[in-house]
Design a protein around this motif. Structure first.
Motif, PDB file in Angstrom:
ATOM      1  N   THR A   1      -0.688   4.370   3.909  1.00  0.00           N
ATOM      2  CA  THR A   1      -0.157   5.553   4.596  1.00  0.00           C
ATOM      3  C   THR A   1       0.088   5.244   6.068  1.00  0.00           C
ATOM      4  O   THR A   1      -0.643   4.448   6.668  1.00  0.00           O
ATOM      5  N   GLY A   2       1.110   5.856   6.615  1.00  0.00           N
ATOM      6  CA  GLY A   2       1.401   5.738   8.044  1.00  0.00           C
ATOM      7  C   GLY A   2       2.901   5.782   8.282  1.00  0.00           C
ATOM      8  O   GLY A   2       3.650   5.032   7.662  1.00  0.00           O
TER       9      GLY A   2
ATOM     10  N   ASP B   1       3.097   9.707   7.137  1.00  0.00           N
ATOM     11  CA  ASP B   1       2.016  10.681   7.366  1.00  0.00           C
ATOM     12  C   ASP B   1       2.521  12.072   7.020  1.00  0.00           C
ATOM     13  O   ASP B   1       2.692  12.934   7.896  1.00  0.00           O
TER      14      ASP B   1
ATOM     15  N   GLY C   1      -5.155   7.017   7.503  1.00  0.00           N
ATOM     16  CA  GLY C   1      -5.153   8.474   7.419  1.00  0.00           C
ATOM     17  C   GLY C   1      -6.495   9.127   7.153  1.00  0.00           C
ATOM     18  O   GLY C   1      -6.542  10.238   6.620  1.00  0.00           O
TER      19      GLY C   1
ATOM     20  N   GLU D   1       4.376   4.821  10.838  1.00  0.00           N
ATOM     21  CA  GLU D   1       4.794   3.670  11.635  1.00  0.00           C
ATOM     22  C   GLU D   1       5.091   2.442  10.787  1.00  0.00           C
ATOM     23  O   GLU D   1       5.536   1.418  11.292  1.00  0.00           O
TER      24      GLU D   1
HETATM   25 MG    MG Z   1      -2.354   6.152   9.948  1.00  0.00          MG
END
Ligand code: MG
Ligand code: AMP
Length: 404
Positions: free
Chosen positions: A183-184, A226, A250, A186
């Protein structure tokens, strides 16, 4: 804060063995047998020749020497695979190849090297004893014998034995199927261009390799931004087929913590029984574990070093134990630290290290922070520094996890 040992226990209890399944031999290497294997036939299957040579009645070779060979007519030629049943008449020989069935009446094999190699008749230059160079039916395995036991790991040789016994499939404890979710917002898949503020996604490939190296299967890897809806969509697509879900990222204390948001009381998933905890360790303090619609989930922190060390500490042993594999834990070795290190108060620290097993020495390798992946990539061990220790002088004997 929860102790490492307690969180290990929570995760080990969640991950259960899959029911035994019958798989083809080619799928079974490295898995654990779920039942005993009883030989349905004997090995060798029939009396056969251990040499290329001549089947004879031993007494017909009496007195044979190089100077005074015995001459016998060759009545049959028996290559391996001949299926008709033959009888050797006294005073004759059958030419026979290795693995070919012994004709009835034959009591010895004369190797071709002790003859002139004749095709119509053969000069035998050596006397032969009864039983010489004959492999007897059942001398390796007798039909009805238990040849492998439940709990044994399937090795290449075990597969060879099963095939020799004519078995095409066997009962095993199946591999755990693991869904990996990074997750992310970026994160960008390697191989595509990076924009400012983006980084390459590295946990998927790393954790997938670790899952396979532990002996389990990767059901799928997926990355969500996210965004709870995106995260949930991936979960809904794969979760039912997974035995274990591992997320990374996360779960910290900031905002945009998508895993926490999805499973917390306010999340669109409602509280599905995932508990977020701080574990007294470095790296890897923020952790979570629970069940999503009955499937165990472990939520790892996102920093790559934290993610992989957490996998080592919590998941690898539990996965291996659930598959019945031997040595679920990494080998632990005592080694003398050759350079002083420090460790945070109240946290069990797992430092990347270089272990010299022969010398019984270990040295810390790289900084303790959780984004220094480069050092972990070349480390072969983890120092295991207890919670209550803050200064470890050179010369101290430490417990080391051997990753090699
Ligand atoms: Mg993250
Ligand atoms: P998080 O746990 O989501 O707060 O992430 C902690 C740090 O790990 C941040 O610097 C993230 O950019 C980084 N990170 C999280 N997931 C990944 C990933 N899959 N690959 C590489 N870095 C990551």
């Amino acid at each position: 804060m929860r102790s490492v040992t307690e969180h290990q226990r929570v995760i080990a209890e969640m991950i259960a063995a899959r029911p035994a399944a019958t798989v083809a031999l080619a799928e079974a290497l490295g898995l654990v047998l779920a039942g005993d294997v009883v030989a349905p036939l004997s090995l060798p299957v029939f009396d056969n020749s251990a040499m290329d040579g001549y089947a004879v009645r031993a007494e017909d070779t009496a007195g044979a020497t190089a100077e005074r060979p015995v001459l016998l007519p060759v009545a049959e030629d028996i290559p391996a695979g001949r299926t008709d049943e033959l009888t050797l008449q006294p005073g004759t020989a059958h030419r026979i190849m290795t693995g070919a069935p012994l004709p009835a009446g034959a009591t010895a094999i004369v190797p071709v090297e002790a003859t002139d190699g004749g095709v119509r008749s053969v000069q035998i230059r050596q006397h032969s004893d009864v039983g010489k160079h004959i492999r007897r039916a059942g001398e390796d395995v007798e039909a009805g014998t238990t040849v492998l036991r439940a709990g044994e790991v399937v090795t290449p040789a075990a597969l060879g034995l099963l095939a020799a016994l004519g078995l095409a499939a066997l009962p095993v404890v199946p591999r755990q199927r693991v869904l990996l979710m990074s997750t992310g917002s970026e994160l960008v898949t390697p191989g595509t261009p990076l924009q400012s503020g983006q980084i390459y996604e590295s946990n998927s490939v790393m954790l997938a390799a670790a899952v396979r190296e532990a002996g389990a299967d990767v059901l799928a890897t997926a990355t969500a931004g996210d965004d709870v809806a995106q995260f949930t969509a991936i979960l809904d697509r794969y979760a039912a087929d997974a035995d274990l879900i591992i997320t990374s990222g996360g779960v910290s204390a900031g905002a945009y913590e998508v895993v926490k948001d999805a499973f917390g009381p306010q999340g669109i998933q409602g509280n599905r029984g995932v508990e977020f905890v701080k574990v007294a360790m470095q790296p890897g303090m923020p952790q979570g574990a629970g069940l999503v619609a009955g499937t165990p989930i472990v939520t790892l922190p996102g920093n790559p070093v934290s993610a992989l060390v957490s996998f080592e500490v919590f998941i690898r042993p539990a996965l291996r134990a659930a598959m019945g594999l031997p040595n679920p834990q990494r080998p632990k070795r005592a080694a003398v630290l050759t350079e002083a290190v420090t460790s945070p108060r109240g946290k069990r620290q797992f430092r990347r290290a270089l272990l010299d097993s022969t010398a019984g020495q270990v040295i810390s390798y790289g900084p303790p922070a959780s984004h220094h992946l480069r050092w972990l990539a070349s480390a072969n061990a983890l120092l295991d520094i207890p919670e209550d220790v803050m200064e470890v002088p050179a010369g101290t004997e430490l417990q080391v996890w051997d990753l090699s």
